[in-house]
Design an enzyme around this catalytic site. Structure first.
Site, PDB file in Angstrom:
ATOM      1  N   ASP A 142     -29.593 -43.226 -54.281  1.00 40.43           N
ATOM      2  CA  ASP A 142     -30.661 -44.029 -54.998  1.00 40.43           C
ATOM      3  C   ASP A 142     -30.282 -45.316 -55.833  1.00 40.43           C
ATOM      4  OD1 ASP A 142     -33.442 -44.595 -55.524  1.00 40.43           O
ATOM      5  OD2 ASP A 142     -34.079 -42.592 -56.279  1.00 40.43           O
ATOM      6  N   ASP A 183     -41.563 -45.227 -52.056  1.00 41.10           N
ATOM      7  CA  ASP A 183     -42.111 -44.186 -52.833  1.00 41.10           C
ATOM      8  C   ASP A 183     -43.497 -44.003 -52.708  1.00 41.10           C
ATOM      9  OD1 ASP A 183     -39.555 -43.374 -54.047  1.00 41.10           O
ATOM     10  OD2 ASP A 183     -39.958 -44.694 -55.890  1.00 41.10           O
TER      11      ASP A 183
HETATM   12  C1  GLA Z   1     -36.768 -42.791 -56.977  1.00 39.92           C
HETATM   13  C2  GLA Z   1     -36.897 -42.537 -55.580  1.00 39.92           C
HETATM   14  C3  GLA Z   1     -37.634 -41.241 -55.336  1.00 39.92           C
HETATM   15  C4  GLA Z   1     -37.260 -40.162 -56.387  1.00 39.92           C
HETATM   16  C5  GLA Z   1     -36.778 -40.653 -57.730  1.00 39.92           C
HETATM   17  C6  GLA Z   1     -35.991 -39.868 -58.607  1.00 39.92           C
HETATM   18  O1  GLA Z   1     -38.029 -43.305 -57.354  1.00 39.92           O
HETATM   19  O2  GLA Z   1     -37.261 -43.365 -54.940  1.00 39.92           O
HETATM   20  O3  GLA Z   1     -37.924 -40.719 -54.217  1.00 39.92           O
HETATM   21  O4  GLA Z   1     -35.847 -39.666 -56.089  1.00 39.92           O
HETATM   22  O5  GLA Z   1     -36.321 -41.888 -58.032  1.00 39.92           O
HETATM   23  O6  GLA Z   1     -35.991 -39.967 -60.186  1.00 39.92           O
END
Ligand code: GLA
Length: 734
Positions: A480, A550
């Site tokens: 990420d 997301d």
């Molecule tokens: C980001 C990712 C999510 C999750 C969060 C965790 O927003 O896109 O899918 O993994 O971080 O903090």
């Protein structure tokens, strides 16, 4: 050979199966662009070059009294700078005498078999069955000795020409490079539309189509990543081009940092397109004998409409870009802990969720954020990649063993490029993050960005990530990156070199990924940047799949996945079924629809499986079974957008067709409903006209021609947000 040089006409001819690209050395050795479009013969295109005395259009010195030759209106392959071409340039630099001129004249060229090499950055590669030839043209500025080498690799059967540019300082003094486009394409007219994909966090890659107008239409990113806001992919197409018909040109930059795409309609109604690293904040000192490599641009032409163009990119990205062996393998169906538990879990809760998901047919469990340091919320511990024993007493390896004992594989979330101020790492190395001296830091999600332009930081991260993935049984890693970069300043550079920081960050990231991801081909790495904030070809070189957004709302996802599908194949889009009401929008959508939408990608789940009742679990199990049964059709077949979710209010539909056209899967979602509703029909695509097909849910057999011209009825009984999958099979004729 797909590349020829015709010495009589001084023309370079690049041929793919369905396109031609021609350029010419002018009488004064400028490299002029002649043609890009449908395949033509090796013809003399001189008649297209119209020289004219035009007011306020300067003439190069070599032209003497000839006032008809001017770089102000001629189409060029790579514009000179400061020599009378006033359109947006391919290059900007400052020479040692302070002048900002680059006058590149063709000094030599080379044609060879195979692909050029792009040092330090991802690029397409030729696979065994590909016929690929390369042309390199040297443009030299005689006064400074600086050369720009333009690279063209022709993927003949794929209808792709990859482009790059490299600046080599063969002069006697350093130069400061402030802009180097990967490619310029000059069009003779501007009767075109521009298509680009814009958005924001949780609503990425929205479709835009605008007419090319006077002035410069510029999109790009200055956030340090390719960004949620604009994707590094754009299309120039004819006014009448639609999904099935018409000419279109695709521009895809294989780069994960700041980029720019410009479409400039000039004073004479001609169009210039530039794409490359965004010059904003960019400057590179190139010493004598040193060079600068621009990232690769993947250029494609199709006269078969937008679908034809998408198919070119899908095939090339699947076959020539993705390095992971998983790109061609069936990916396991996973369940992710994020929307199930966020930071609120201990080992027992995790094991319960995993155990419940076994009945759903899930094959891999992913532990998302919250497993390390003191991470109970998102404001601390990034950088401290040691397990939180209060939550997970047996560590990651202990947890992984327990998950494996259930028959599941195990995956883990990391965000290696970041650091929290409240972390051991930050306390030990405050100088390792990007921040300018004497200025308070700018936080994003309460975190700072590690300075990946520094070798020591990269080496530390390579060691740290490798030990995380090697110390436990891990089959999947979600990588990420959760903020836009600001406060760009690196402690190791002199003030003259600070403009190099962001590009060096990207090179540092690629170096880390070379040493971690390419060294672990057995692990599936999933890209993520708050969902799809870094959904670009360079990331797909390393990671076979990317968390598309997301936003898990199935109805919003229709638009997000629609926009994503123009450049990127379905088997790169990770897509999950989550609970309703949806956590991002509050909308409630049937489980069947959530499944159908998630299957327009790599299906996964992101919910607390312990809260599903038996009926829901059974439904999920059937979804997994269906997905696995049709996996190769979905991930390797040709993709057709049957509707446009921006203009069609009522139904959103898409179709996967196997390469041999014997199988197809149509998926549709009802997005709006009226009383006493009209009967709607979906015209199918990509079938063989004279083949008879059986269509699930409809008795009898029907020809491809009929299904493509009359279509299939959309059941009026389907209610708002309900959906349907329809399977087509070719009938074997006796
Ligand atoms: C980001 C990712 C999510 C999750 C969060 C965790 O927003 O896109 O899918 O993994 O971080 O903090």
């Amino acid at each position: 050979m797909s590349i020829k040089y015709n010495a009589d006409t001084k023309t370079f001819i690049l041929q793919t199966d369905n396109s031609s690209y021609l350029m010419k050395i002018s009488r004064y050795k400028n490299l002029l662009h002649l043609y890009y479009g449908r395949r033509i013969k090796d013809e003399d295109l001189d008649y297209l070059i119209r020289l004219q005395d035009r007011g306020f259009s300067p003439n190069p010195n070599e032209a003497g009294n000839d006032r008809t030759f001017s770089l102000d209106f001629l189409q060029q392959e790579f514009s000179t700078s400061g020599k009378g071409d006033y359109r947006s340039p391919g290059i900007e630099l400052v020479n040692s005498d302070g002048s900002r001129i680059f006058s590149g004249k063709v000094s030599s060229y080379k044609i060879y078999k195979g692909k050029y090499c792009v040092k330090g950055m991802p690029s397409l590669r030729a696979v065994s069955k590909d016929k690929v030839d390369t042309l390199e043209i040297h443009l030299k500025d005689k006064v400074t000795g600086v050369e720009v080498i333009l690279g063209y690799s022709v993927f003949e059967e794929k209808d792709i020409i990859t482009r790059t540019a490299r600046l080599v300082n063969n002069g006697k003094a350093p130069v400061r490079l402030e802009r180097l486009m990967s490619a310029t394409v000059d069009y003779r007219d501007s009767d075109y539309d521009l298509i680009y994909f814009s958005g924001r966090h949780m609503m990425e890659r929205g479709f835009n189509r605008v007419a090319v107008e006077n002035g410069i239409h510029s999109i790009g990113s200055t956030r340090g990543t390719s960004s949620h806001q604009y994707n590094p992919f754009a299309i120039i197409c004819g006014k009448n081009t639609d999904e099935d018909r018409g000419d279109c040109y695709g521009y895809s930059l294989v780069y994960s940092g700041n980029f720019i795409f410009e479409a400039e309609k000039d004073q004479y109604g001609q169009l210039r397109v530039n794409m490359g690293i965004n010059p904003a904040g960019f400057s590179f000192v190139i010493d004598e004998e040193e060079e600068f490599q621009a990232p690769e641009l993947v250029l494609a032409f199709s006269d078969k409409g937008l679908t034809g163009l998408s198919h070119i990119y899908h095939d090339a990205f699947r076959e020539n870009l993705c390095r992971s062996p998983y790109s061609k393998k069936q990916r396991p169906v996973l369940i992710n802990s994020w929307e199930a538990a966020y930071f609120d879990f201990d080992e027992e809760r995790i094991l319960n969720i995993a155990k419940s998901s076994v009945d759903m047919g899930v094959e891999l469990f992913v532990l998302d954020d919250g497993w390390f340091g003191k991470r109970d919320s998102d404001d601390c511990s990034l950088g401290d990649w040691t397990v939180n024993r209060e939550k997970l007493p047996d560590g990651i390896s202990g947890l992984s063993e327990k998950i494996h004992a259930m028959g599941l594989e195990f995956g883990l979330w990391i965000e290696p490029e970041m650091v929290s101020e409240n972390s051991e790492l930050f306390r030990a190395h405050p100088e390792w993050c990007l921040r300018a001296p004497g200025r308070p830091v700018t936080r994003g999600r309460a975190q700072l960005v590690l300075d990946l332009s520094r070798e020591d930081v990269c080496e530390y991260l390579i060691e740290t990530i490798n030990s995380i993935v090697e110390d436990a049984r891990i089959e999947y890693v979600k990588w990420d990156m959760n903020r836009s970069i600001s406060d760009v300043w690196s402690g190791l550079f002199d003030k003259e070199n600070q403009g190099e920081t962001l590009h060096r960050y990207v090179l540092g990231l690629y170096h880390i990924m070379d040493e971690v991801i390419l060294k672990h081909p057995e692990i599936i790495f999933c890209g993520c940047s708050g969902g799809g904030g870094r959904y670009d070809p360079a990331m797909l070189y390393y990671q076979p799949q990317i968390w598309c957004s997301d936003n898990t709302d199935a109805i919003n996802r229709l638009k997000i996945q629609y926009g994503t599908s123009f450049a990127y194949p379905v088997n790169t889009m990770e897509s999950h079924v989550s609970v309703c009401p949806n956590h991002q929008t509050g909308r409630t959508v049937p489980l069947n629809t959530r499944g159908i939408v998630a299957m327009d990608g790599i299906l996964g789940y992101e919910l607390d499986a312990t809260k599903l009742n038996d009926e829901e679990k059974e439904e999920c199990r059937k979804q997994v079974e269906f997905f696995k049964k049709h996996y190769s059709l979905i991930s390797e077949g040709d993709y057709y957008r049957l509707t446009d979710p921006y203009s069609d209010r009522y139904v959103c539909a898409w179709q996967h067709v196997s390469k041999d056209k014997k199988k197809a899967l149509v998926s549709l979602v009802i997005t709006d409903k009226e009383g006493n509703d009209c009967q709607r029909y979906l015209k199918l695509k990509g079938l063989r006209s004279d083949t008879m097909y059986k269509v699930s849910g409809i008795k009898g057999k029907y020809s491809g021609a009929l299904l493509m011209s009359a279509g299939i009825p959309v059941s009026c009984e389907l209610r708002e947000y309900e959906s349907q999958s329809i399977v087509l099979k070719a009938v074997r004729e006796k």
